[in-house]
Motif scaffolding. Sequence first.
Motif, PDB file in Angstrom:
ATOM      1  N   MET A 245       1.192  -1.050  -0.536  1.00 23.65           N
ATOM      2  CA  MET A 245      -0.305  -0.062  -0.113  1.00 23.65           C
ATOM      3  C   MET A 245       1.028   1.912  -0.364  1.00 23.65           C
ATOM      4  O   MET A 245       1.781   1.391   0.859  1.00 23.65           O
ATOM      5  N   ILE A 246       0.995   1.778  -0.924  1.00 25.00           N
ATOM      6  CA  ILE A 246       1.464   3.013  -1.343  1.00 25.00           C
ATOM      7  C   ILE A 246       1.236   4.169   0.224  1.00 25.00           C
ATOM      8  O   ILE A 246       0.105   4.753   0.948  1.00 25.00           O
ATOM      9  N   GLN A 247       2.070   5.157   0.532  1.00 29.39           N
ATOM     10  CA  GLN A 247       1.594   5.796   2.299  1.00 29.39           C
ATOM     11  C   GLN A 247       0.984   7.208   1.689  1.00 29.39           C
ATOM     12  O   GLN A 247      -0.189   7.609   2.172  1.00 29.39           O
ATOM     13  N   ALA A 248       0.887   7.502   0.530  1.00 24.69           N
ATOM     14  CA  ALA A 248      -0.274   8.606   0.460  1.00 24.69           C
ATOM     15  C   ALA A 248      -1.529   8.399   0.636  1.00 24.69           C
ATOM     16  O   ALA A 248      -2.173   8.552   1.263  1.00 24.69           O
ATOM     17  N   LEU A 249      -2.150   6.939   0.524  1.00 26.15           N
ATOM     18  CA  LEU A 249      -3.342   6.503   0.354  1.00 26.15           C
ATOM     19  C   LEU A 249      -3.724   5.478   2.219  1.00 26.15           C
ATOM     20  O   LEU A 249      -3.982   6.282   2.490  1.00 26.15           O
ATOM     21  N   ARG A 250      -2.267   5.223   2.472  1.00 26.92           N
ATOM     22  CA  ARG A 250      -2.154   4.613   4.191  1.00 26.92           C
ATOM     23  C   ARG A 250      -2.621   5.951   5.014  1.00 26.92           C
ATOM     24  O   ARG A 250      -3.348   6.638   5.416  1.00 26.92           O
ATOM     25  N   GLN A 251      -1.986   7.500   4.012  1.00 14.89           N
ATOM     26  CA  GLN A 251      -1.751   8.919   4.931  1.00 14.89           C
ATOM     27  C   GLN A 251      -3.193   9.176   5.350  1.00 14.89           C
ATOM     28  O   GLN A 251      -4.219   9.868   5.914  1.00 14.89           O
ATOM     29  N   ALA A 252      -3.667   8.744   3.121  1.00 15.99           N
ATOM     30  CA  ALA A 252      -5.464   9.459   3.372  1.00 15.99           C
ATOM     31  C   ALA A 252      -6.821   9.053   4.406  1.00 15.99           C
ATOM     32  O   ALA A 252      -7.729   9.629   5.300  1.00 15.99           O
ATOM     33  N   ILE A 253      -6.212   7.027   4.379  1.00 15.80           N
ATOM     34  CA  ILE A 253      -7.281   6.747   5.801  1.00 15.80           C
ATOM     35  C   ILE A 253      -7.346   6.801   6.816  1.00 15.80           C
ATOM     36  O   ILE A 253      -7.750   7.159   7.944  1.00 15.80           O
ATOM     37  N   GLN A 254      -5.280   6.563   7.207  1.00 13.28           N
ATOM     38  CA  GLN A 254      -5.446   7.134   8.624  1.00 13.28           C
ATOM     39  C   GLN A 254      -6.041   8.877  10.015  1.00 13.28           C
ATOM     40  O   GLN A 254      -6.747   8.915  10.300  1.00 13.28           O
ATOM     41  N   ALA A 255      -5.935   9.518   8.285  1.00 11.14           N
ATOM     42  CA  ALA A 255      -6.888  11.007   8.300  1.00 11.14           C
ATOM     43  C   ALA A 255      -8.108  11.010   8.402  1.00 11.14           C
ATOM     44  O   ALA A 255      -8.763  11.829   8.754  1.00 11.14           O
ATOM     45  N   ARG A 256      -9.090  10.052   8.250  1.00 14.80           N
ATOM     46  CA  ARG A 256     -10.259   9.601   7.766  1.00 14.80           C
ATOM     47  C   ARG A 256     -10.728  10.609   7.238  1.00 14.80           C
ATOM     48  O   ARG A 256     -12.057  11.136   7.267  1.00 14.80           O
ATOM     49  N   ASN A 257     -10.940  10.660   5.938  1.00  9.96           N
ATOM     50  CA  ASN A 257     -10.502  11.835   4.879  1.00  9.96           C
ATOM     51  C   ASN A 257     -10.870  11.072   3.855  1.00  9.96           C
ATOM     52  O   ASN A 257     -10.429  11.378   2.375  1.00  9.96           O
ATOM     53  N   VAL A 258     -11.658  10.048   3.746  1.00 12.05           N
ATOM     54  CA  VAL A 258     -11.640   9.350   2.305  1.00 12.05           C
ATOM     55  C   VAL A 258     -13.740   9.068   2.244  1.00 12.05           C
ATOM     56  O   VAL A 258     -14.140   9.239   3.044  1.00 12.05           O
ATOM     57  N   ILE A 259     -13.624   9.303   1.268  1.00 12.18           N
ATOM     58  CA  ILE A 259     -14.933   8.504   0.444  1.00 12.18           C
ATOM     59  C   ILE A 259     -14.725   7.337  -0.769  1.00 12.18           C
ATOM     60  O   ILE A 259     -13.823   7.857  -1.372  1.00 12.18           O
ATOM     61  N   VAL A 260     -15.457   6.007  -0.455  1.00 15.73           N
ATOM     62  CA  VAL A 260     -15.381   4.970  -1.398  1.00 15.73           C
ATOM     63  C   VAL A 260     -16.274   5.622  -2.514  1.00 15.73           C
ATOM     64  O   VAL A 260     -17.051   5.713  -2.019  1.00 15.73           O
ATOM     65  N   VAL A 261     -15.567   5.361  -3.530  1.00 18.71           N
ATOM     66  CA  VAL A 261     -16.335   5.391  -4.568  1.00 18.71           C
ATOM     67  C   VAL A 261     -16.572   3.768  -5.652  1.00 18.71           C
ATOM     68  O   VAL A 261     -15.136   3.271  -5.977  1.00 18.71           O
ATOM     69  N   VAL A 262     -17.835   3.127  -5.728  1.00 22.07           N
ATOM     70  CA  VAL A 262     -18.098   1.628  -5.890  1.00 22.07           C
ATOM     71  C   VAL A 262     -18.274   1.742  -7.800  1.00 22.07           C
ATOM     72  O   VAL A 262     -19.503   2.371  -7.623  1.00 22.07           O
ATOM     73  N   GLY A 263     -17.474   0.698  -8.288  1.00 25.53           N
ATOM     74  CA  GLY A 263     -18.030   0.758  -9.816  1.00 25.53           C
ATOM     75  C   GLY A 263     -18.800  -0.800 -10.089  1.00 25.53           C
ATOM     76  O   GLY A 263     -18.847  -1.740  -9.305  1.00 25.53           O
ATOM     77  N   ALA A 264     -18.497  -0.457 -11.154  1.00 22.02           N
ATOM     78  CA  ALA A 264     -19.495  -1.833 -11.682  1.00 22.02           C
ATOM     79  C   ALA A 264     -18.640  -3.046 -11.356  1.00 22.02           C
ATOM     80  O   ALA A 264     -18.997  -4.581 -11.507  1.00 22.02           O
TER      81      ALA A 264
END
Length: 996
Positions: A1-20
């Motif tokens: 997992m790249i560091q930028a993704l981990r930091q975004a998750i840790q910051a709880r500043n995330v919206i999940v977009v689910v596709g087909a």
Amino acid sequence: MIQALRQAIQARNVIVVVGAGVSVAATSNAPTATWVGLIRHGIESAHIFGAEDDDRWRAMVSSLLDYGIESGENQQLVQAASAIKAKLLAVGEQAYANWLENAVGELQARDTTLLDAIGELPFPIVTTNYDTLLEKHLNRGTTHWNQPEQMQQVLGTLSNSIGHIHGVWSDPSSAVFSTEDYSAVLNSNPAQALQHSISSVKSLIYIGCGEGLRDPNLGQLTRWHAELFKPSGMHHFRLCLQSEVESLEKAHAVDHITPVAFGDNYSDLPQFISEMASVVDDVERSPRGLVRDVAQDARDRILSDIESDLILGQTGTATGGKIQQHLLPPILLPVPHSEFVKQQRTGKPIEKIDPHSVVGTDEFIVIAAESETGLTTAIKWFALKSSQDLGTAAPLYLSFRECKAKSNPLAKRAYTAAAGLGLLSGDGTIIDHVLALDDVHPGVRRIFSHVMSDLLDNDAIVKIIGCRQGDEDVIIDKLNQSGHEPRLLYVGKLGDAEVEHLVRNASPPDAERLVPVVNEVLRAEHLPRTPFSVSLLVSVLLSGGQVASTASQTAILEEYVSLLLGRGDPHEDSRFEIDQPGREALLACFAEILARKKVSAVPEAEAVQFFDTTMKSFDWPDSAIGIIHHLTELRVLHREENYIGFARSSFLFLFAAKRANVDHKFRDYLLDNALYYSAVVRDYSALVRSDGSVLESVLSTLPLDEELATQRTPYAVLEPVDAPPPPPGDSQPSDSQKHSGLQVRDHDDSDLAPFPVDSTTDISPLRKLMRSLELTSTVLRDSDQVEDLGLKSRAFRRVLNRWGHLVSVMQEDPQYSDLIDQIAKSLHDVDELRANDPEVLEEIVDELFRLFPAAVAAGGIESTLASRKLVLVFQREVAEGSLSQNDESAIAACLFAYSLREPGWSGAIRTLAAGVENSWLTRNFILRLLRSVYESAYSFASREDEENLLEACVEIFSRATRYDSDALRKRRLDQLREEMRRRRTLARSRVKMIDI
């Protein structure tokens, strides 16, 4: 997992977009799980409705699809979809809806591994998919782009529903499928504002999104972000296979989306998402899986409900969190309001109960109220405040009518409601909560018994039970039998100060102008002084409507709803051919369907079919789905859990009454069960005002003489007693008399359950009599244009007689004494009296036992019958002596005159009282009531009225007392006159001093 993704998750500043891709994995490659597969399915489905030689259409649309796939041009795919939708809509809107349901709605999750992993993420989830696989499996709600308020809640983590940014199959009007649909979402300011906001300040994690990121909506969003933020301080991520990273990095080189490899195979994706969730394992989550205070979410829902109930949103008041400052705590009393008013004017005042002082003090709280007197609002207020006081407990509001005739009806309904609100813990139990159960009907014996059993087993910290006044005795008895001692409270009525407070909150800039106007309208016809009524009036007046001083609440509601529907609005929605009268006709037909089905709402598909059929019968061209959506936007209709109904029960009653006015078969259907449909019948009589047949019909619901065989204990003739000595010459009015000029009126507020849940043939004589009196009195009052004066006089005599009988029937009800004992327990200083002076306590209980039924009758006459429209009928009957033929009619007629206080009222009471026997009711209730008015600062219309009331009191006192000689009688009666005059002078002097 790249560091930028981990930091975004840790910051709880995330919206999940689910596709087909997620739907494809969950359904094991179901053909219609992808957009291309859905288009192929649509080509074949639409082709079926064409002519046999319509192969050219299929070939044309198929070629568009094939070209779009080969060239990677989404425009051709959208054109193909547009052709399919047009083909299906040519058959009818229902054909399009049915196709979406068959192709998308029936998709089944066969492999839930990926869905489970996504459900572990404590972040808001939005999707481009039309299906509801996620919410079905995760037990979550559904919302979409055309419901901006709900989408705000999803994106703000106030709701764990799944947000469909391209619509959902169950609401075909929301599905973004054709060119026209994409245009609608792109031109929707709320939808675009929400998308732009999350793209700007949140990290979007795209899961299962492929070519969909290039569609006209998401493609525009990524271009907008890239052009506006150079560089971007917010990273977005697209999960992909390791083999796709290089090509996707080139594809997203300019749009701030970073490809992140989850593994070499699609089967690696669930594990990768679980690892993402584990990054925030130590973060406290609500039971619904989001990082939120679930109790606060439930409180916000209650606040929103109250806002809707009180129509504060349309009167210009603040919404959301600020709504709390507009909430008036309910007025709570230890006795019914009518008894409270009477006692305030005697030497034994009863104190109001501070609502905040009883919040969270008892496990069981029973709140009783007269019909439409603010019960629902009071219960919701208690649930909200109890939850806030307890800190972590969530409020859970339920209606008794939602409980079905099955085993554990309350437990099942509570579980379902809690699941919908996200209040279930990991082990499937409901988290700490406050349970508010509204509109409990003991008359539905089987359901009531099961509900009470469930209630006793329920683990809610506080249990609040609301019921109609008259039903509280059965509920109290049931709880007492189980060893519980509930707190019993009664809902009181709003006074002038509370009304002014509501008006000022509703519209501060216009308060000075509106307060006197609102009060005048409320007083003129004894309209309920309730938050609902006041907000209705303010809304109508602010919108330029006119309210006559003789308007009924039904008339005010009609004016309000007409304004909602666009009457006189120069900006009326031009998308629809149907004007405001046409919309009213549609709603009236819909109300008839609901009334005949005895339900408050129907499934959305059924509603669409009904509107479509009805509009075709009128030859109207508009879209049924569009009209329903429009009426929902106007807050006349309401959508909840894919059901469509009226936003308020009062709207349903009103439009059913309008339908009855044009369809007499429906009117007769209602009258065949008038007690069951009493709310609709009351509105009908208020709208029509001239239908004598309705008055005749409701009169038949009153019990016959033989059905009222009682001991007539309140009317038993008593021997005169020795006259008490006059008070000392320097006697002063009691504290309660000092304030007896205060006007405390009988008013109400609340949203009713649409129809009763109990059988009108299977209720006690007392409850049937009370329900019948409420109906017949209101119909008589509002039928002022009936020309058959003989009918009106006969109805007036009969109704008053039955109000008089109510006093005896209530006093002899088997469970009545238990109720009085319970009321006595809630009185101030009762424990001290029980310990130090049990005889005094016994006297208080005995007096309550006698006074309570008379107070209930007085309050009922004031709230349902007293009206200037009946003054001439009353005067005529008094002059003819028909109301003096029995004590029941005479006493009730005195209460009518007392409530109305039109010029000449005291003279009429004097005439009526002259023929009444010396009963306990006359000398201990009527005499006290009349003296309290005379000995206050009340302003009489004339000197004659003032003297007549004085003499009426003296004459009743004279018949109740005995003397050794006529001289002694005369002297004592003269002393009584002097005493009453002195008290009146003192009261008026105090008011003048206060004014100075």
